[in-house]
Design a protein around this motif. Structure first.
Motif, PDB file in Angstrom:
ATOM      1  N   VAL B  53       0.840  -1.203   0.000  1.00 56.82           N
ATOM      2  CA  VAL B  53       0.000   0.000   0.000  1.00 56.82           C
ATOM      3  C   VAL B  53       0.870   1.245   0.000  1.00 56.82           C
ATOM      4  O   VAL B  53       0.658   2.177  -0.800  1.00 56.82           O
ATOM      5  CB  VAL B  53      -0.927  -0.007   1.234  1.00 56.82           C
ATOM      6  CG1 VAL B  53      -1.673   1.299   1.326  1.00 56.82           C
ATOM      7  CG2 VAL B  53      -1.869  -1.179   1.178  1.00 56.82           C
ATOM      8  N   VAL B  54       1.864   1.254   0.881  1.00 58.14           N
ATOM      9  CA  VAL B  54       2.736   2.429   0.979  1.00 58.14           C
ATOM     10  C   VAL B  54       3.411   2.703  -0.361  1.00 58.14           C
ATOM     11  O   VAL B  54       3.391   3.832  -0.871  1.00 58.14           O
ATOM     12  CB  VAL B  54       3.796   2.200   2.085  1.00 58.14           C
ATOM     13  CG1 VAL B  54       4.839   3.295   2.048  1.00 58.14           C
ATOM     14  CG2 VAL B  54       3.124   2.118   3.439  1.00 58.14           C
ATOM     15  N   ILE B  55       3.982   1.663  -0.938  1.00 57.96           N
ATOM     16  CA  ILE B  55       4.667   1.842  -2.224  1.00 57.96           C
ATOM     17  C   ILE B  55       3.702   2.380  -3.277  1.00 57.96           C
ATOM     18  O   ILE B  55       3.981   3.355  -3.983  1.00 57.96           O
ATOM     19  CB  ILE B  55       5.263   0.497  -2.704  1.00 57.96           C
ATOM     20  CG1 ILE B  55       6.400   0.070  -1.781  1.00 57.96           C
ATOM     21  CG2 ILE B  55       5.750   0.594  -4.134  1.00 57.96           C
ATOM     22  CD1 ILE B  55       7.040  -1.248  -2.155  1.00 57.96           C
ATOM     23  N   ASN B  56       2.552   1.753  -3.331  1.00 58.65           N
ATOM     24  CA  ASN B  56       1.588   2.093  -4.361  1.00 58.65           C
ATOM     25  C   ASN B  56       1.152   3.554  -4.258  1.00 58.65           C
ATOM     26  O   ASN B  56       1.197   4.313  -5.228  1.00 58.65           O
ATOM     27  CB  ASN B  56       0.375   1.169  -4.213  1.00 58.65           C
ATOM     28  CG  ASN B  56      -0.342   0.971  -5.520  1.00 58.65           C
ATOM     29  OD1 ASN B  56       0.124   1.442  -6.552  1.00 58.65           O
ATOM     30  ND2 ASN B  56      -1.465   0.299  -5.483  1.00 58.65           N
ATOM     31  N   ILE B  57       0.749   3.950  -3.058  1.00 63.36           N
ATOM     32  CA  ILE B  57       0.210   5.303  -2.898  1.00 63.36           C
ATOM     33  C   ILE B  57       1.297   6.343  -3.112  1.00 63.36           C
ATOM     34  O   ILE B  57       1.083   7.357  -3.798  1.00 63.36           O
ATOM     35  CB  ILE B  57      -0.455   5.440  -1.513  1.00 63.36           C
ATOM     36  CG1 ILE B  57      -1.664   4.503  -1.453  1.00 63.36           C
ATOM     37  CG2 ILE B  57      -0.861   6.867  -1.244  1.00 63.36           C
ATOM     38  CD1 ILE B  57      -2.455   4.584  -0.190  1.00 63.36           C
ATOM     39  N   THR B  58       2.479   6.080  -2.564  1.00 61.32           N
ATOM     40  CA  THR B  58       3.547   7.070  -2.738  1.00 61.32           C
ATOM     41  C   THR B  58       3.866   7.280  -4.212  1.00 61.32           C
ATOM     42  O   THR B  58       4.031   8.413  -4.671  1.00 61.32           O
ATOM     43  CB  THR B  58       4.818   6.600  -2.014  1.00 61.32           C
ATOM     44  OG1 THR B  58       4.457   5.922  -0.824  1.00 61.32           O
ATOM     45  CG2 THR B  58       5.716   7.771  -1.693  1.00 61.32           C
ATOM     46  N   ILE B  59       3.961   6.172  -4.935  1.00 55.55           N
ATOM     47  CA  ILE B  59       4.276   6.313  -6.359  1.00 55.55           C
ATOM     48  C   ILE B  59       3.185   7.101  -7.074  1.00 55.55           C
ATOM     49  O   ILE B  59       3.465   8.018  -7.864  1.00 55.55           O
ATOM     50  CB  ILE B  59       4.474   4.931  -7.020  1.00 55.55           C
ATOM     51  CG1 ILE B  59       5.756   4.300  -6.512  1.00 55.55           C
ATOM     52  CG2 ILE B  59       4.511   5.062  -8.538  1.00 55.55           C
ATOM     53  CD1 ILE B  59       6.058   2.953  -7.099  1.00 55.55           C
ATOM     54  N   MET B  60       1.942   6.786  -6.778  1.00 58.92           N
ATOM     55  CA  MET B  60       0.858   7.500  -7.453  1.00 58.92           C
ATOM     56  C   MET B  60       0.955   8.991  -7.195  1.00 58.92           C
ATOM     57  O   MET B  60       0.838   9.819  -8.114  1.00 58.92           O
ATOM     58  CB  MET B  60      -0.493   6.967  -6.981  1.00 58.92           C
ATOM     59  CG  MET B  60      -0.849   5.621  -7.604  1.00 58.92           C
ATOM     60  SD  MET B  60      -2.594   5.227  -7.468  1.00 58.92           S
ATOM     61  CE  MET B  60      -2.779   5.020  -5.730  1.00 58.92           C
ATOM     62  N   GLN B  61       1.182   9.343  -5.930  1.00 57.08           N
ATOM     63  CA  GLN B  61       1.255  10.758  -5.582  1.00 57.08           C
ATOM     64  C   GLN B  61       2.418  11.444  -6.274  1.00 57.08           C
ATOM     65  O   GLN B  61       2.270  12.518  -6.874  1.00 57.08           O
ATOM     66  CB  GLN B  61       1.406  10.908  -4.060  1.00 57.08           C
ATOM     67  CG  GLN B  61       0.247  10.355  -3.256  1.00 57.08           C
ATOM     68  CD  GLN B  61      -0.998  11.234  -3.348  1.00 57.08           C
ATOM     69  OE1 GLN B  61      -0.972  12.260  -4.022  1.00 57.08           O
ATOM     70  NE2 GLN B  61      -2.076  10.819  -2.701  1.00 57.08           N
ATOM     71  N   LEU B 268      -0.935  -4.901  -6.951  1.00 58.11           N
ATOM     72  CA  LEU B 268      -0.398  -3.610  -7.359  1.00 58.11           C
ATOM     73  C   LEU B 268      -0.720  -3.322  -8.809  1.00 58.11           C
ATOM     74  O   LEU B 268      -0.942  -2.183  -9.194  1.00 58.11           O
ATOM     75  CB  LEU B 268       1.126  -3.605  -7.190  1.00 58.11           C
ATOM     76  CG  LEU B 268       1.655  -3.537  -5.775  1.00 58.11           C
ATOM     77  CD1 LEU B 268       3.163  -3.475  -5.805  1.00 58.11           C
ATOM     78  CD2 LEU B 268       1.112  -2.322  -5.061  1.00 58.11           C
ATOM     79  N   ILE B 269      -0.679  -4.358  -9.623  1.00 57.64           N
ATOM     80  CA  ILE B 269      -1.073  -4.132 -10.995  1.00 57.64           C
ATOM     81  C   ILE B 269      -2.513  -4.542 -11.174  1.00 57.64           C
ATOM     82  O   ILE B 269      -3.012  -5.431 -10.502  1.00 57.64           O
ATOM     83  CB  ILE B 269      -0.257  -4.930 -12.032  1.00 57.64           C
ATOM     84  CG1 ILE B 269       0.016  -6.323 -11.521  1.00 57.64           C
ATOM     85  CG2 ILE B 269       0.968  -4.208 -12.441  1.00 57.64           C
ATOM     86  CD1 ILE B 269       0.578  -7.194 -12.589  1.00 57.64           C
ATOM     87  N   ASN B 270      -3.129  -3.913 -12.092  1.00 62.28           N
ATOM     88  CA  ASN B 270      -4.514  -4.194 -12.370  1.00 62.28           C
ATOM     89  C   ASN B 270      -4.673  -3.994 -13.864  1.00 62.28           C
ATOM     90  O   ASN B 270      -4.553  -2.893 -14.370  1.00 62.28           O
ATOM     91  CB  ASN B 270      -5.387  -3.215 -11.582  1.00 62.28           C
ATOM     92  CG  ASN B 270      -6.829  -3.526 -11.752  1.00 62.28           C
ATOM     93  OD1 ASN B 270      -7.212  -4.248 -12.675  1.00 62.28           O
ATOM     94  ND2 ASN B 270      -7.647  -2.979 -10.882  1.00 62.28           N
ATOM     95  N   PHE B 271      -4.895  -5.089 -14.544  1.00 62.63           N
ATOM     96  CA  PHE B 271      -4.922  -4.996 -15.997  1.00 62.63           C
ATOM     97  C   PHE B 271      -6.316  -4.746 -16.547  1.00 62.63           C
ATOM     98  O   PHE B 271      -6.520  -4.802 -17.750  1.00 62.63           O
ATOM     99  CB  PHE B 271      -4.368  -6.274 -16.617  1.00 62.63           C
ATOM    100  CG  PHE B 271      -2.910  -6.490 -16.337  1.00 62.63           C
ATOM    101  CD1 PHE B 271      -2.026  -5.437 -16.425  1.00 62.63           C
ATOM    102  CD2 PHE B 271      -2.432  -7.729 -15.984  1.00 62.63           C
ATOM    103  CE1 PHE B 271      -0.676  -5.624 -16.175  1.00 62.63           C
ATOM    104  CE2 PHE B 271      -1.092  -7.919 -15.737  1.00 62.63           C
ATOM    105  CZ  PHE B 271      -0.215  -6.874 -15.833  1.00 62.63           C
TER     106      PHE B 271
END
Ligand SMILES: Nc1ncnc2c1ncn2[C@@H]1O[C@H](COP(=O)(O)OP(=O)(O)OP(=O)(O)O)[C@@H](O)[C@H]1O
Ligand SMILES: Nc1ncnc2c1ncn2[C@@H]1O[C@H](COP(=O)(O)OP(=O)(O)OP(=O)(O)O)[C@@H](O)[C@H]1O
Ligand SMILES: [Mg+2]
Ligand SMILES: [Mg+2]
Lengths: 691, 691
Positions: B53-61, B268-271
């Motif tokens: 979650v942390v990785i995902n949200i940080t990257i998005m931001q 993390l990925i969603n195709f």
């Protein structure tokens, strides 16, 4: 009883003959053998697929025929008030068809009875259940399953596919058939337990793949049960075999259904398309369903356990076994008929079900119980999954599921080929649908209570998980069989929960049957807190040993003594030091060919091909004639014995020994003391006794 | 170089201390330990999900921020003809962000570079890559992957998740942190290599699960790599861990996206959703795509091999490594910018893509290259999968895929955390879509050429399969990640074919990196035709041994001799017979605590907890001070040594030894002669040399 089961030997015999053969081999010979492995796997996959096609089409035809006759009689008799006629007709036809299955199973190949999954489990675990991979078992299995399914028993045709695939694999990989006196020079390298077991893995996987349209699930099933270490090349071959099996089935069925090329028939079962989704907050409901599935599965197993124990104790005569089958068959037909008769729920024609039996309903209507009882169990599952909300009344479902539960419980373990997957799914789908109807009653306007297929599917999974308790392979099989991955998380959750709950009460149904048959299979882990138990306490002692160069009379007396009827004997030198292990079968062959030192030129040795050709069915000692003169000759065992089998020191702990056996698939483990003398021998059964 | 890698010890030390502890244990203590295993696995699963979650949200931001700034500059500069400004801005931002990743990786934890999958493979195979499961590696990995992905490198965030999960598992299972000087009394039974490896399996599985939304795939990945024998209870625990990881990620992401309870974020990925189907006659097309994927993957590996060899030879200084990263980062940004600039394909706004960069297009239009280069690679894959036919021109795709291929090839192996899955999928989806466009050109009106997602998906699978060459686990991961099971048969076929074709040329990319790092990992099977090689030729000899009761000075001299810097020493009695094995680490602890016969009461022994507390980081001999008086004391090794480790006879063949090592996860195998005397010792490296 456990004495009946011999162990398989997964360890290679690396004697002089083998080493010599290997020395002559070039790298390209070796490559060619590898390639042969792939070819054999392809053949196994394709032929398993074809067997599935035969089973599938025959059952469909027979069912159509039978149902047409009965339906016609019903239609006639509803008017004429002679309903006993179709009932009797139905019973007579079922009993007639089922009796073929029962007679074949009881008199030709008892090992073909049941689903075959326990037997294949045992084989992959390393125990040779007699006759399990013989061609006649395949024949009985295929004919039997066709008859028992078309005969209206509460059984499925999927489990038996696994056994069929395994037999095909064992047959094809040997490149010859003993039953048909067929012999080719192909695949001679595969004539030993190790290679055969690998191919049987592939065959079982192909069977699962064809049964459920689940190639990955098939591979996992084999790996989970075989449980020797995961070899990538082997896995990949098994996978190819699985895929081909599914493709073959699909191709043939698509041609049969006049849609060649359509990819809609990867497995024997086809649950149709699931299109719904679910919400996170439904998970607790699924969780509870998992708990219920565990409980219901445990109850199923407990009842079946009682029945099986009774069978083992009292129903031992062959004809009684046949009669039991016929009684169950007659009762099944009667119950189905009575339930359809009692059911007063009629629905207008033309909605979803494909079985529309009018019975006592008005014209233009059909009896909803007919969609459950007047079809194969597969069609029943499909109706429960996909029929619209309201098309089947809760009362109808209850009237169906309660007798069906007991019926299938009684049926499993009868002497006919019978699968357990479909009945379990059917029971689970029924109560799952009931849950769905309740949810809908609680919240009639919620989006998420409109879709019955979700609850039926989860219920089916819970029931199946609670009954068979397979782990990750089952999860994958279910996902592949339903062709839907949206529900994978809830399915996994439910299967986990059902297994946990069920395991609180008893073992899975297959394990229960294996246990009752007293097959010495090894568990996954050594018994707890057993580090303190040492080889000395586990082993059989004193070991019966032979000398490197033995007197023929000594060999004969060891082999003929019923107390020494072991499958392997440690060989020692003149000082008593351990020099290797020789198998009983090797000794028999040596005696039969009179390979005595005094009778042969120096350096002359029996060929490897002689040993290979005798595999796997050996002769008894009685056919070997040794004259009293020959008894004074000597046999030189050194070229034939396995010079460095796995051994342990007498202080090794039980967990160590267990891991050796389990991970390497051993049959014998020689126990040595610190003078390198043999003090005992550990076999599978010695370990099993501590389990 | 191979000397740097120590082996893990999967075998239990069953010395007197352990047996005594076990004797005191009741059955319920044992149950409690089992329960702790489940608890630890649950903790691992949940925390891995949280890291994702942390990785995902940080990257998005970060991405949003970066893209907003650049886009704003572009919009301003297209009018003002100052396009060098956004280019420089873009480069500066990327280089800035990426430099954080590079500096951290190079100076703090080099082992966190790359995807981490090769390192985890090694760990599970039984080799301790230094620092691989340390907390600082986790920190660098997480921060690094956020920076390298947001910094616009051609990398994915998925591979690193696996490493992260593994570190978390190793940390949590020990119930303490050495870095943070944290120490609890929990989980003390898990402080050994065997238990730790099991938990690392679970962590890796949880990582895969969170990365790809693939719980089953995660379990298979772990099992495939760990390759010790399949233990059902362990598998089931790993599975729970996987599921929890996916659930945690899903829950958090659904809350973040303001749809709590929505089950759309398992990975993390969603195709996105695939809805199409395929026809049987398309299989040959897929087959050819599989061949191409194998070729293209092999080419990728070959180029990357050259680059990696160059790096190992010439780019050894730390600062050069950092500079290389910065150069690649700058070039990536430049290429992206130039390609967007060169692309003249504009489409009206408001169609499918979610990235609509206007650039030089007219108002109301967007630049199609922007959907590929002006996003994260994940978004690019999604566009290629799902955008309608015609929304991206073939020319655009070619202009994208060719430079991207080389870019990602250069990028993999840079000293930053970087995943390879997404770049491979992106390349494959691109050429897969090209194939689709060709098919459509050939038959514009056919039903089955309208759906581009099919071809893009198959192409992606082929490219990935040709590059990483994982087997059944990859198949399952792909099926779960795409959330679609309709294509499972073609996916399997394509992966099989791609692997076959690729294997003709070279090994998979992870294996190639492992090979170049000279890590002594064991293959799946013993080298072919090696039955003729015996233990005597394989083993290290003469063995350095110790006496049961040794002089302290002897022990010290053995330990301090650099030529004898082994991790285990066979122990012999006064006659020279083998009595057990003692580890170097045990000797160090005994010396440090001065457990000398002369200094302690009879029967006094060092506690087991002392050994457990020192695990896994031991001290060097230099910190142990032994006075010259103490050197004349004796150490009694008998209570501490492993009295019955696995041994082989000197004639045992290499395949036998190999199977023992591989299946049981051994570190040492003592070779005995027929007097029960030690003649040598086989370690992992000895076997590896023959591979
Ligand atoms: N050569 C031997 N000498 C003495 N005891 C033996 C020998 N071989 C087996 N045993 C013992 O005989 C008992 C019967 O075991 P088991 O039936 O497994 O042996 P087996 O018949 O040799 O093996 P299998 O079941 O594979 O045919 C066991 O307790 C075993 O330890
Ligand atoms: N006690 C020993 N006496 C003699 N040779 C040994 C001994 N232990 C290991 N060797 C040899 O030393 C060589 C180096 O092997 P290796 O580094 O694997 O050993 P190690 O350091 O003991 O093990 P590890 O790599 O697990 O730390 C091998 O050829 C091995 O056979
Ligand atoms: Mg026996
Ligand atoms: Mg070393």
């Amino acid at each position: 009883k456990a004495v009946d089961f011999e162990a398989l030997d997964y360890d290679n015999i690396e004697n002089e003959l083998h080493i010599e053969e290997e020395r002559k081999m070039t790298y390209s010979d070796w490559k060619w053998i590898q390639l042969q492995r792939w070819i054999v796997c392809m053949m196994i996959g394709i032929s398993t697929g074809l067997i599935a096609v035969v089973i599938n089409i025959t059952i469909m035809q027979l069912m159509d025929l039978k149902m047409a006759v009965v339906e016609e009689a019903i239609i006639r008799c509803v008017k004429d008030r002679c309903l006993y006629v179709p009932l009797l007709l139905w019973i007579a036809m079922n009993v007639g068809i089922v009796s073929i299955a029962a007679l074949l199973t009881v008199f030709v190949a008892p090992v073909a009875g049941g689903s075959g999954i326990p037997q294949i489990k045992c084989f992959l675990n390393g125990v040779k259940v007699p006759d399990v991979v013989r061609l006649k078992s395949l024949f009985v299995k295929v004919v039997g399953v066709v008859c028992s399914v078309s005969g209206g028993l509460a059984v499925g045709k999927e489990g038996p596919m696994i056994h069929s695939g395994a037999v095909l694999a064992a047959g094809i990989s040997q490149g010859r058939s003993i039953t048909f006196r067929l012999k080719t020079r192909f695949f001679k390298h595969f004539r030993n337990d190790r290679e055969k077991r690998d191919f049987v893995c592939a065959g079982a996987a192909a069977g699962v793949s064809a049964a459920f349209g689940a190639p990955v699930g098939g591979v996992l099933f084999s790996l989970e049960e075989a449980a020797s270490f995961w070899n990538q090349a082997l896995t990949w071959r098994i996978f190819l075999c699985s895929i081909l099996s599914s493709y073959t089935l699909n191709l043939c069925m698509s041609i049969y259904h006049h849609h060649p090329g359509d990819m809609a028939y990867p497995g024997l079962i086809n649950f149709g398309k699931f299109s719904g989704t679910y919400e996170g907050f439904e998970l607790p409901v699924f969780f509870v369903m998992g708990v219920f599935g565990g409980l219901s599965g445990a109850a199923f197993i407990a009842i079946n356990h009682k029945i099986t124990v009774y069978r083992i104790k009292y129903l031992t005569a062959r004809f009684i076994k046949v009669i039991e089958v016929l009684i169950v068959s007659a009762i099944s037909a009667t119950i189905a008929f009575v339930m359809i008769y009692l059911n007063t729920d009629c629905k207008p024609l033309g909605e979803d079900p494909n079985v529309e039996l009018q019975f006592m309903c008005n014209d233009g209507q059909y009896n909803t119980m007919g969609t459950l009882f007047f079809t194969t169990p597969e069609e029943g599952v499909k109706s429960l999954f996909h029929d619209q909300l309201g098309s089947i009344q809760p009362a109808t479902i209850i009237m169906f599921v309660v007798p069906y539960f007991f019926l299938s419980c009684w049926t499993y373990g009868l002497q006919v080929p019978s699968g357990l997957f479909i009945p379990s799914l059917l029971i689970g789908a029924a109560w799952g649908r009931l849950v769905g109807i309740c949810m809908n009653a609680i919240c009639p306007d919620c989006d998420w209570t409109q879709d019955m297929s979700k609850y039926a599917l989860i219920g089916a999974a819970a029931q199946l998980g609670g009954t068979v308790r397979m782990t990750i392979s089952l999860t994958v099989i279910l996902i592949e069989a339903t062709g839907n991955i949206t529900y994978s998380l809830p399915l996994m959750t439910v299967l986990l929960v059902a297994k946990w709950v069920g395991d609180l009460f008893n073992k899975g149904i297959y394990d229960m049957h294996v246990h009752l048959a007293r097959v010495p299979i090894l568990e996954w882990e050594p018994p707890p807190l057993s580090t303190n138990i040492h080889a000395r306490e586990v082993m059989g002692k004193p070991a019966v040993t032979l000398k490197e160069v033995s007197l023929v009379s000594d060999v004969c007396s060891v082999l003929s003594d019923p107390r020494n009827c072991h499958s392997g004997y440690p060989v020692t030198d003149s000082e008593g030091k351990f020099r290797g292990l020789v198998l009983r079968t090797q000794l028999l062959i040596l005696l039969k060919h009179k390979t005595f030192v005094e009778r042969s030129a120096p350096g002359e040795r029996l060929k490897l091909s002689v040993f290979r050709d005798t595999y796997p069915r050996y002769f008894p000692l009685s056919i070997v004639n040794v004259s009293s003169e020959e008894e004074q000759c000597h046999i030189d065992l050194r070229p034939y014995l396995n010079p460095a089998p796995y051994t342990v020191y007498e202080h090794a702990s039980l967990p160590k020994i267990f891991h050796l056996f389990r991970a390497l698939g051993l049959r014998h483990l020689v126990v040595l003391n610190d003078d390198f003398k043999v003090v005992g021998i550990v076999t599978r059964k010695d370990i099993w006794k501590w389990g």
